[in-house]
Write a protein that holds these residues in place. Structure first.
Motif, PDB file in Angstrom:
ATOM      1  N   MET A   1       3.988  17.221   8.696  1.00 39.19           N
ATOM      2  CA  MET A   1       2.587  17.106   9.072  1.00 39.19           C
ATOM      3  C   MET A   1       1.712  17.268   7.826  1.00 39.19           C
ATOM      4  O   MET A   1       1.815  18.251   7.108  1.00 39.19           O
ATOM      5  N   LYS A   2       0.850  16.277   7.605  1.00 36.58           N
ATOM      6  CA  LYS A   2      -0.164  16.335   6.554  1.00 36.58           C
ATOM      7  C   LYS A   2      -1.527  15.979   7.139  1.00 36.58           C
ATOM      8  O   LYS A   2      -1.616  15.326   8.192  1.00 36.58           O
ATOM      9  N   ILE A   3      -2.583  16.387   6.451  1.00 35.84           N
ATOM     10  CA  ILE A   3      -3.939  16.074   6.891  1.00 35.84           C
ATOM     11  C   ILE A   3      -4.422  14.835   6.134  1.00 35.84           C
ATOM     12  O   ILE A   3      -4.415  14.818   4.889  1.00 35.84           O
ATOM     13  N   VAL A   4      -4.819  13.803   6.852  1.00 35.85           N
ATOM     14  CA  VAL A   4      -5.322  12.576   6.228  1.00 35.85           C
ATOM     15  C   VAL A   4      -6.822  12.687   5.984  1.00 35.85           C
ATOM     16  O   VAL A   4      -7.313  12.432   4.878  1.00 35.85           O
ATOM     17  N   GLN A   5      -7.560  13.104   7.010  1.00 32.74           N
ATOM     18  CA  GLN A   5      -9.011  13.196   6.871  1.00 32.74           C
ATOM     19  C   GLN A   5      -9.587  14.039   8.002  1.00 32.74           C
ATOM     20  O   GLN A   5      -8.947  14.259   9.028  1.00 32.74           O
ATOM     21  N   ILE A   6     -10.827  14.482   7.775  1.00 34.94           N
ATOM     22  CA  ILE A   6     -11.585  15.157   8.817  1.00 34.94           C
ATOM     23  C   ILE A   6     -13.009  14.632   8.733  1.00 34.94           C
ATOM     24  O   ILE A   6     -13.587  14.546   7.646  1.00 34.94           O
ATOM     25  N   TYR A   7     -13.557  14.220   9.888  1.00 30.72           N
ATOM     26  CA  TYR A   7     -14.890  13.635   9.891  1.00 30.72           C
ATOM     27  C   TYR A   7     -15.610  14.010  11.180  1.00 30.72           C
ATOM     28  O   TYR A   7     -15.032  14.634  12.077  1.00 30.72           O
ATOM     29  N   SER A   8     -16.881  13.606  11.257  1.00 34.89           N
ATOM     30  CA  SER A   8     -17.722  14.017  12.380  1.00 34.89           C
ATOM     31  C   SER A   8     -18.588  12.864  12.851  1.00 34.89           C
ATOM     32  O   SER A   8     -18.783  11.868  12.137  1.00 34.89           O
ATOM     33  N   PHE A 143       5.157  15.635  16.533  1.00 29.18           N
ATOM     34  CA  PHE A 143       5.695  15.903  15.202  1.00 29.18           C
ATOM     35  C   PHE A 143       7.124  16.447  15.238  1.00 29.18           C
ATOM     36  O   PHE A 143       7.769  16.544  14.199  1.00 29.18           O
ATOM     37  N   SER A 144       7.609  16.789  16.419  1.00 26.99           N
ATOM     38  CA  SER A 144       8.938  17.407  16.560  1.00 26.99           C
ATOM     39  C   SER A 144       9.101  18.539  15.555  1.00 26.99           C
ATOM     40  O   SER A 144      10.109  18.648  14.848  1.00 26.99           O
ATOM     41  N   LYS A 155       1.681  28.610  16.174  1.00 29.18           N
ATOM     42  CA  LYS A 155       2.346  29.895  15.972  1.00 29.18           C
ATOM     43  C   LYS A 155       2.482  30.275  14.505  1.00 29.18           C
ATOM     44  O   LYS A 155       2.221  31.413  14.115  1.00 29.18           O
ATOM     45  N   LEU A 156       2.919  29.326  13.681  1.00 28.30           N
ATOM     46  CA  LEU A 156       3.185  29.628  12.269  1.00 28.30           C
ATOM     47  C   LEU A 156       2.141  29.033  11.333  1.00 28.30           C
ATOM     48  O   LEU A 156       2.255  29.166  10.110  1.00 28.30           O
ATOM     49  N   LEU A 157       1.111  28.400  11.907  1.00 21.19           N
ATOM     50  CA  LEU A 157       0.119  27.695  11.109  1.00 21.19           C
ATOM     51  C   LEU A 157      -0.634  28.614  10.155  1.00 21.19           C
ATOM     52  O   LEU A 157      -1.054  28.194   9.071  1.00 21.19           O
ATOM     53  N   GLY A 158      -0.805  29.876  10.537  1.00 21.06           N
ATOM     54  CA  GLY A 158      -1.591  30.808   9.730  1.00 21.06           C
ATOM     55  C   GLY A 158      -1.090  30.978   8.312  1.00 21.06           C
ATOM     56  O   GLY A 158      -1.874  31.258   7.392  1.00 21.06           O
ATOM     57  N   ASN A 517      11.165  18.461   9.740  1.00 22.67           N
ATOM     58  CA  ASN A 517       9.910  18.175  10.444  1.00 22.67           C
ATOM     59  C   ASN A 517       9.126  19.472  10.544  1.00 22.67           C
ATOM     60  O   ASN A 517       9.339  20.279  11.451  1.00 22.67           O
ATOM     61  N   PHE A 518       8.229  19.650   9.606  1.00 26.91           N
ATOM     62  CA  PHE A 518       7.511  20.915   9.515  1.00 26.91           C
ATOM     63  C   PHE A 518       6.136  20.642   8.924  1.00 26.91           C
ATOM     64  O   PHE A 518       5.776  19.498   8.644  1.00 26.91           O
ATOM     65  N   TYR A 519       5.362  21.688   8.741  1.00 34.06           N
ATOM     66  CA  TYR A 519       4.100  21.516   8.027  1.00 34.06           C
ATOM     67  C   TYR A 519       4.436  21.095   6.592  1.00 34.06           C
ATOM     68  O   TYR A 519       5.282  21.713   5.944  1.00 34.06           O
TER      69      TYR A 519
END
Length: 598
Positions: A1-8, A143-144, A155-158, A517-519
């Motif tokens: 898992m990766k972050i591509v973008q964040i918008y509003s 994301f499995s 759970k483990l995102l922190g 398959n992880f962060y």
């Protein structure tokens, strides 16, 4: 898992596009002479909180969106996440209806769904109990993610979204302020151990504590202890003996002493019948009283109370203890129903019989009053009534003692359950301790990566290790050691060094899981602060290298004033693609993340 973008949906918000590897969020102070400018309110740290919100964090009144609700009520945010080159997902979450989530799956990156009307999932409830309708579960399954069978993506995102408040402890994040069972088993899973072994042990411990409290309350409520049964049985025997003696006195009692010779045979006939009827009347009255008392008695404990007290037990044993108490209640109810049915029928017959006896008594008393003007039987009759009352009182006491025996059985059952729980707890503890000593390749990899990173960035030797505390639970530590690596130093207590230990641990975990398959991203807020230029340069070189070699998206925030200078006093330069966002404090506030102060 990766972050591509964040918008509003609002143009005031600065949309952020992230690259695959190193990303820096820069904050620039333009007017250094203005003492009222606030370099820490540009939005660098706000962005990490916003990403956390978009990744389906529960609502918190402390989040800036809700502390300034009127300012953000019309904002809608979109975060696009990457699974692989052909699979992406966009999550839509509004501030106003923040528990309603929309999800869109797509095959190409950098999509704009501000005006999108068609979603794969629309207005899902954030905390839906049905997994197929729960957005966290849906995204986790997409994301499995590693451990997805146990935990959702939260759970483990922190460990991979560390704010400036999350560097106090390497292993225990600030949000982990609750019970050990809520976070430590997950940590063990993360570093290669079997978290369920600790979870089982902690659940049993919680069960034992709840059962102890329940036992204490039941002893107080029932006013008994489990070692009183022999005393009570002895008291019951004594009461039965007392009752038998009184019954013998009643049976041999003489109701026929007279002071005058007035038609003796007639008087004896009437008095004999009255005495017989009186005996029957008191016997019937006594039996009716006992039946009514038995019918009015109810079960002495409340299953709802038991369920409330034992609610924590349901984590690992949802039915075990409850079933035993339900069976006890059900058994008592069946017996009580059958007994009541019989006693109600008997009560009707006894009442009819008593009514007839009283009619006959009335008739014979009238005859006696006609035949006798005086009869010296008042004292005898008073004694008879006294003995009869004593029998009733003894029966009541016997019933109370029998009830106490039933209560003792309940206490004994609870104690047996408690003894079993303690044995299970000892077995679970032993199983956990044996497991902690078993080979663990994931743990070894994390420790090795951690040591390499700390050595490179800080030029210090360090170790990750655990010890077993007095509760027989593992406590993990990340510490510096001296040159010969035989003694732990206190250097890791310093804030900047502890912060770097956290950074190195997070990276070591991602390096270990880089093929899983992880962060595959981590966001570290304010890592440059309080570090020397040499350490900053080493840190920057390390994260650049690691992010490319292990395909990790590394995001961190810094002020331009904190960017280090090299040996030639030249400011270290970033590649253009590495700068994801620049924020500043220009007077019109347009350089801030939301183009305004709040």
């Amino acid at each position: 898992m990766k972050i591509v973008q964040i918008y509003s949906n609002k143009k005031e918000f600065k949309d952020v596009h992230f690259n695959e590897h190193l990303n820096i969020i820069l904050g620039e102070v333009k007017d250094k002479k203005n003492t009222e400018t606030d370099s820490h309110n540009l939005g660098k740290s706000t962005l990490i909180s916003l990403i956390d919100f978009c990744l389906l964090k529960g609502k918190s009144d402390n989040l800036f969106l809700f502390k300034n609700y009127e300012l953000f009520i019309d904002f809608i945010f979109f975060i696009e996440l990457k699974k692989d080159d052909n699979n992406f997902v966009t999550i839509r979450r509004a501030v106003e209806n923040n528990t309603k989530i929309c999800i869109k799956f797509h095959e190409r990156p950098n999509q704009n769904y501000k005006e999108n009307l068609y979603w794969d999932y629309e207005n899902l409830a954030l905390n839906a109990t049905e997994k197929s309708e729960n957005p966290r579960h849906i995204v986790t399954e997409f994301f499995s993610l590693e451990f997805h069978e146990k935990y959702d993506l939260r759970k483990l995102l922190g460990y991979f979204l560390r704010t400036q408040y999350d560097y106090d402890e390497v292993f225990k994040l600030r949000k982990y302020s609750g019970k050990l069972i809520d976070w430590k088993p997950a940590l063990l899973d993360l570093i290669g151990f079997k978290g369920n072994l600790l979870g089982n042990k902690l659940a049993l411990f919680n069960q034992i504590e709840v059962t102890k409290e329940y036992l204490k309350k039941m002893k107080l409520e029932l006013s008994v202890t489990d070692f009183e049964s022999d005393v009570i049985n002895s008291l019951i025997d004594a009461k039965i003996t007392d009752k038998q003696k009184i019954e013998e006195q009643i049976n041999s009692f003489d109701f026929y002493k007279t002071e005058r010779e007035i038609n003796r045979s007639l008087v004896e006939e009437i008095e004999s019948e009255i005495s017989r009827l009186n005996s029957i009347e008191y016997r019937l009255t006594f039996e009716i009283t006992k039946i009514k008392d038995a019918l009015s008695r109810k079960l002495m404990f409340d299953l709802d109370k038991i369920e409330k007290i034992l609610s924590e037990v349901n984590i690992y044993f949802p039915n075990q203890v409850k079933k035993k108490y339900e069976q006890l209640v059900e058994f008592n109810q069946v017996i009580t129903q059958e007994r009541n049915k019989y006693q109600e029928s008997t009560l009707l017959k006894k009442n009819d019989e008593l009514e007839k006896v009283r009619e006959n008594l009335k008739k014979y008393n009238e005859q006696r009053m006609e035949k006798l003007s005086a009869l010296q039987e008042e004292d005898s009759f008073t004694k008879y009534k006294k003995y009869q009352q004593q029998i009733i009182e003894i029966d009541v006491e016997i019933n109370q003692l029998l009830n106490k025996l039933e209560h003792i059985d309940i206490i004994k059952t609870i104690n047996k359950n408690l003894d079993k729980l303690k044995k299970d707890y000892e077995a679970a503890t032993e199983k956990l301790l044996v497991h902690l000593e078993e080979p663990n390749q994931t743990y070894i990899k994390i420790k090795n990566f951690f040591r390499e990173l700390v050595q490179y960035i800080l030029n210090e030797s360090s170790i990750i290790y655990f010890n077993v505390n007095k509760e027989k639970n593992p406590d993990f530590h990340a510490e510096f050691v001296n040159v010969d690596e035989t003694k732990i130093t206190s250097q890791s207590d310093g804030y900047s060094y502890k912060k770097m230990l956290c950074v190195c641990f997070d990276l070591a975990v991602l390096m270990t899981y880089s093929k899983s398959n992880f962060y595959h991203f981590v966001y570290h807020d304010g890592t440059f602060e309080s570090m020397s230029d040499m350490r900053k340069i080493k840190y920057l070189q390390a994260v650049r290298h690691v992010s490319k070699k292990y395909d990790i998206q590394y995001i961190f925030t810094a002020l331009t004033d904190d960017i280090p200078r090299d040996s030639n006093n030249q400011t270290i330069q970033f590649e253009e693609t590495e700068i994801a966002l620049v924020l500043d404090d220009r007077p019109d506030d347009l350089g801030r993340l939301f183009s305004k102060r709040f």
